[in-house]
Enzyme design. Structure first.
Site, mmCIF file in Angstrom:
data_model
loop_
_atom_site.group_PDB
_atom_site.id
_atom_site.type_symbol
_atom_site.label_atom_id
_atom_site.label_comp_id
_atom_site.label_asym_id
_atom_site.label_seq_id
_atom_site.Cartn_x
_atom_site.Cartn_y
_atom_site.Cartn_z
ATOM 1 N N GLU A 32 -5.166 1.460 8.505
ATOM 2 C CA GLU A 32 -6.345 2.208 8.058
ATOM 3 C C GLU A 32 -7.581 1.678 8.766
ATOM 4 O O GLU A 32 -7.678 0.467 9.008
ATOM 5 C CB GLU A 32 -6.508 2.075 6.537
ATOM 6 C CG GLU A 32 -5.401 2.749 5.746
ATOM 7 C CD GLU A 32 -5.621 2.714 4.238
ATOM 8 O OE1 GLU A 32 -6.702 2.251 3.798
ATOM 9 O OE2 GLU A 32 -4.732 3.155 3.489
ATOM 10 N N HIS A 70 -7.616 7.385 1.427
ATOM 11 C CA HIS A 70 -7.741 6.265 0.485
ATOM 12 C C HIS A 70 -8.809 6.557 -0.576
ATOM 13 O O HIS A 70 -9.775 5.819 -0.744
ATOM 14 C CB HIS A 70 -8.067 4.964 1.216
ATOM 15 C CG HIS A 70 -7.579 3.742 0.484
ATOM 16 N ND1 HIS A 70 -7.085 2.638 1.124
ATOM 17 C CD2 HIS A 70 -7.502 3.466 -0.842
ATOM 18 C CE1 HIS A 70 -6.728 1.718 0.229
ATOM 19 N NE2 HIS A 70 -6.978 2.207 -0.974
#
Length: 531
Positions: A263, A281
């Site tokens: 990420e 997220h």
């Protein structure tokens, strides 16, 4: 002087005001976390650091943080904090594991619905002017089996919501008892059973060596055909490439992912696949959750800096604000007992045994043990504390054991420490009287009652006449005043000890003068922090 806290990421003004209202000086610089050089330059001025995810608490930053006592992460993930480095420096690392629980659980349920009814793709198609009603055939949630991997804080909320949706819920969690599973209204199963029976699988476990790729290529061969997999926990729990192949093969019907192995996720094997819903997220991204975790971290850090209360710490036993005042004198006692043995022991420690007797057995013994270990190690490592001591003991390979028992003697409660080295075994016991001060009650199995002073002399000897007079005269001739003098012996003429509480520093000349007596075997000067 009031503690100083630096807020280097975005926290709400309400949270910042909590620090101020509690009497803490707060420096609110929400963009500073992105400037690692500037942060490194000023971090040495603060006792606390409040962060979200932008600030990276690296070993280099920790090394520069001379005053830092606590790092508070507004959120559950502490991937941006080097926990081992912080622990070695004695810095407590806190998170807020409960502030975003409902939000994350709701996001998992939302993704489950989105995947079951193909909502994102149907929305995109409809807004493009198509009317592909027959293309988007979904499945009902009601009556389906949901497999929940991890039935902790967030997982248990998901289970409750799924029960409300009339789903059959299976839970895999090694720490889940049968009684708790029954209370939650779920069936506790092993992982393979969950894979074989679940129509939907949702993950709610941390990423560890044991949970990494818990849904692997091999695991995907065991799942029920047509299963849909949801991950709002941590990237790396699912082998994304293997899952992508299972989706392409039609074995897995769809997936909803909020977290990814890397990420920010700019690319993933899952992107572009049919009936895969991906979000960036967002598990904790609600106004309520962001406010809750900010307020929670401000309260937790304030309680620690002002009261010594520890909650939701990653690397330190919890101490509630209510128990902190009652526990404080016993933490002091534990530190003194450890310090005594640490100062009189010259050889390497192999084993540590701690006995909690009577009322002490019902206390927060994790905190007491941490304090005792800190005292034990401090004579060799001056900057050790309750956070770093347990790690040092573990790294040295020392065997540590604890025991608890009901009251066994005249004292309501006491702590006994026994340390084994290559050469000998040493033991000391102590308690706290009503005045809140620690007392030695036994050394080497010999009973006595001794105050703890800043400067003390510990003597082991043979019980012979005239020795008390020799000690008193020798100490007096050195110009040192004796505040308290305690004696103990095993039997007449056998092993004996003397513990002197004196008013001034103890010189090497005095030690040598005492050691000159033929019946004195050991003389050790002791120093204790009596604040």
């Amino acid at each position: 002087m009031a503690p100083r806290v630096l807020v280097s990421d975005e926290l709400s003004e309400t949270a910042v005001q909590i620090f101020r209202d509690r009497g803490i000086e707060v420096d609110f610089q929400p963009q500073l976390g992105k400037d690692k050089d500037k942060l490194l330059e000023i971090i040495g001025n603060y006792d606390g650091l409040a962060i979200r995810s932008a600030t990276k608490v690296t070993p280099k930053l920790i090394e520069a943080a001379d005053r830092l006592k606590v790092v508070g992460r507004a959120g559950i993930g502490v991937d941006n904090v080097d926990i081992p480095a912080a622990s070695r420096r004695g810095i407590i690392v806190m998170n807020t594991p409960f502030g975003n629980s409902i939000t994350t659980a709701e996001h998992a349920i939302a993704l489950m619905f989105a995947v079951a009814r193909q909502i994102p793709a149907a929305d995109q198609s409809t807004q493009a002017g198509k009317w592909e009603k027959s293309r988007f055939m979904g499945v009902e949630i009601t009556g389906k089996t949901l497999g929940v991997i991890g039935a902790g804080n967030i997982g248990s909320i998901v289970c409750a919501r799924a029960n409300g949706l009339k789903m059959n819920v299976l839970a895999y969690d090694p720490f889940l008892s049968e009684a708790r599973a029954k209370e939650m209204g779920v069936t506790k199963v092993e992982l393979d059973q969950l894979f074989a029976q679940a129509d939907f699988i949702t993950l709610h476990v941390p990423l560890t060596d044991k949970t990494r790729n818990i849904i692997s290529a091999d695991a995907l061969k065991k799942v029920k055909p047509g299963v849909r997999i949801i991950n709002c926990a941590r990237g790396g729990l699912v082998d994304e490439a293997a899952l992508a192949e299972a989706i392409k093969a039609g074995h897995v019907a769809g997936a909803g992912f909020d977290v990814f192995e890397v990420e920010p996720a700019k690319e993933s094997p899952l992107f572009g696949l049919p009936n895969v819903v991906c979000t960036p997220h967002l598990g904790a991204s609600t106004n309520e959750a962001q406010e809750n975790v900010a307020l929670q971290v401000a309260e937790q850090m304030s309680d620690y800096l002002l009261k010594g209360a520890v909650s939701n710490a990653i690397n330190m036993p919890s101490i509630t604000a209510e128990e902190a005042p009652r526990l404080k004198p016993f933490i002091r006692l534990a530190d003194v007992l450890g310090s005594f043995v640490g100062q009189v022991t010259d050889s390497a420690i192999k084993e540590i045994e701690i006995l909690y007797d009577g009322s002490t057995a019902a206390m927060n013994t994790k905190a007491l043990t941490s304090a005792l270990l800190a005292g034990l190690i401090r004579p060799q490592v001056s900057d050790v504390n309750m956070v770093s001591a347990p790690i040092m003991v573990k790294e040295k390979g020392i065997i540590l054991s604890e025991a608890k028992r009901d009251k066994s003697g005249v004292f309501d409660g006491y702590i006994k420490l026994t340390v084994t080295t290559d050469n000998q075994t040493r033991s000391v016991a102590g308690t706290v009287f009503s005045d809140g001060k620690p007392r030695f009650i036994q050394i080497k199995g010999i009973n006595l009652d001794a105050d703890v002073g800043q400067h003390m002399i510990y003597i082991t000897n043979t019980d012979v006449p005239g020795l008390v007079g020799f000690i008193g005269t020798t100490v007096g001739n050195a110009g040192v005043n004796i505040a308290n003098f305690q004696l103990g012996r095993s039997i007449q003429g056998g092993d004996a000890i003397a513990l002197l509480y004196v008013d001034g520093d103890i010189s090497q000349d005095l030690i040598k003068a005492l050691e000159a007596h033929p019946q004195i075997r050991q003389v050790k000067p002791l120093a204790f922090n009596v604040e």
